[in-house]
Design an enzyme around this catalytic site. Structure first.
Site, PDB file in Angstrom:
ATOM      1  N   GLY A 147       0.826  -1.197   0.000  1.00  0.00           N
ATOM      2  CA  GLY A 147       0.000   0.000   0.000  1.00  0.00           C
ATOM      3  C   GLY A 147       0.855   1.239   0.000  1.00  0.00           C
ATOM      4  CG  LEU A 159       6.494   1.036  -0.180  1.00  0.00           C
ATOM      5  CD1 LEU A 159       5.662   1.346  -1.409  1.00  0.00           C
ATOM      6  CD2 LEU A 159       7.502  -0.070  -0.481  1.00  0.00           C
ATOM      7  CG  HIS A 208       1.675   6.511   5.773  1.00  0.00           C
ATOM      8  ND1 HIS A 208       2.931   7.035   5.994  1.00  0.00           N
ATOM      9  CD2 HIS A 208       1.868   5.221   5.412  1.00  0.00           C
ATOM     10  CE1 HIS A 208       3.837   6.081   5.788  1.00  0.00           C
ATOM     11  NE2 HIS A 208       3.223   4.966   5.437  1.00  0.00           N
TER      12      HIS A 208
HETATM   13 NI    NI Z   1       4.028   3.111   4.964  1.00  0.00          NI
END
Ligand code: NI
Length: 167
Positions: free
Chosen positions: A46, A94, A139
């Site tokens: 994601g 990421l 996030h």
């Molecule tokens: Ni993340």
């Protein structure tokens, strides 16, 4: 579709509360397509819009890693409404490449999510999907998963992360 550069740990975009998505536009449609492409390219599950420098309450999830289009989920102004149970598992991001740590998350979560058309729907996630919901929604609130750890562990992780950036 394009692979977008992913911002990393320390970038100010990753630290702030994002704004709600308004009317759905062709630009947002393009952004979502690019975010799915970037997730696939980076072999992630994601990606949240702040990670590509767009501070909107928008994220994509694909727990099938590109194998099953039916598993592509777009989160728009999502909110967790209920959580149940506990799961333990390794989590990564990421924006913090190379760092993976065990993190406790709810086993099951329910979220309120907006559709592109502006309707509200309830989504239910278990196991990996529950973890993905929590991670991506964090996030949107300016929170990275490493922030769940205490200051000592966090600074160890930060050193490890910076060391491998140089190496
Ligand atoms: Ni993340």
């Amino acid at each position: 579709m394009a692979v977008l550069p992913v911002l990393t740990w320390g970038d100010p975009h990753l630290k702030i509360n994002s704004a709600d998505v308004g009317q759905w536009t062709p630009e947002l449609e393009q952004l979502v397509a690019d975010m799915f492409e970037t997730t696939l390219d980076e072999e992630g599950l994601g990606l949240a819009a702040p990670q590509v420098g767009v501070n909107l309450n928008l994220a994509v999830i694909d727990c099938s890693c590109g194998e099953d289009p039916a598993q592509q989920i777009i989160l728009i102004n999502p909110e967790i409404t209920r959580e149940e149970g506990v799961q333990y598992g390794t989590e990564g991001c990421l924006s913090i490449p190379g760092i993976r740590e065990e993190l406790e998350r709810p086993q099951k979560v329910w979220i309120r999510n907006r559709t592109k058309e502006g309707a509200w729907v309830e989504l239910e996630g278990e196991d990996l999907l529950a973890r993905a919901f929590c991670h991506e929604i964090d996030h949107l609130r300016g929170r990275l998963f490493v922030e769940y750890f205490g200051p000592v562990k966090r600074s160890v992780l930060q050193r490890k992360y910076q060391k491998q950036l140089k190496g």
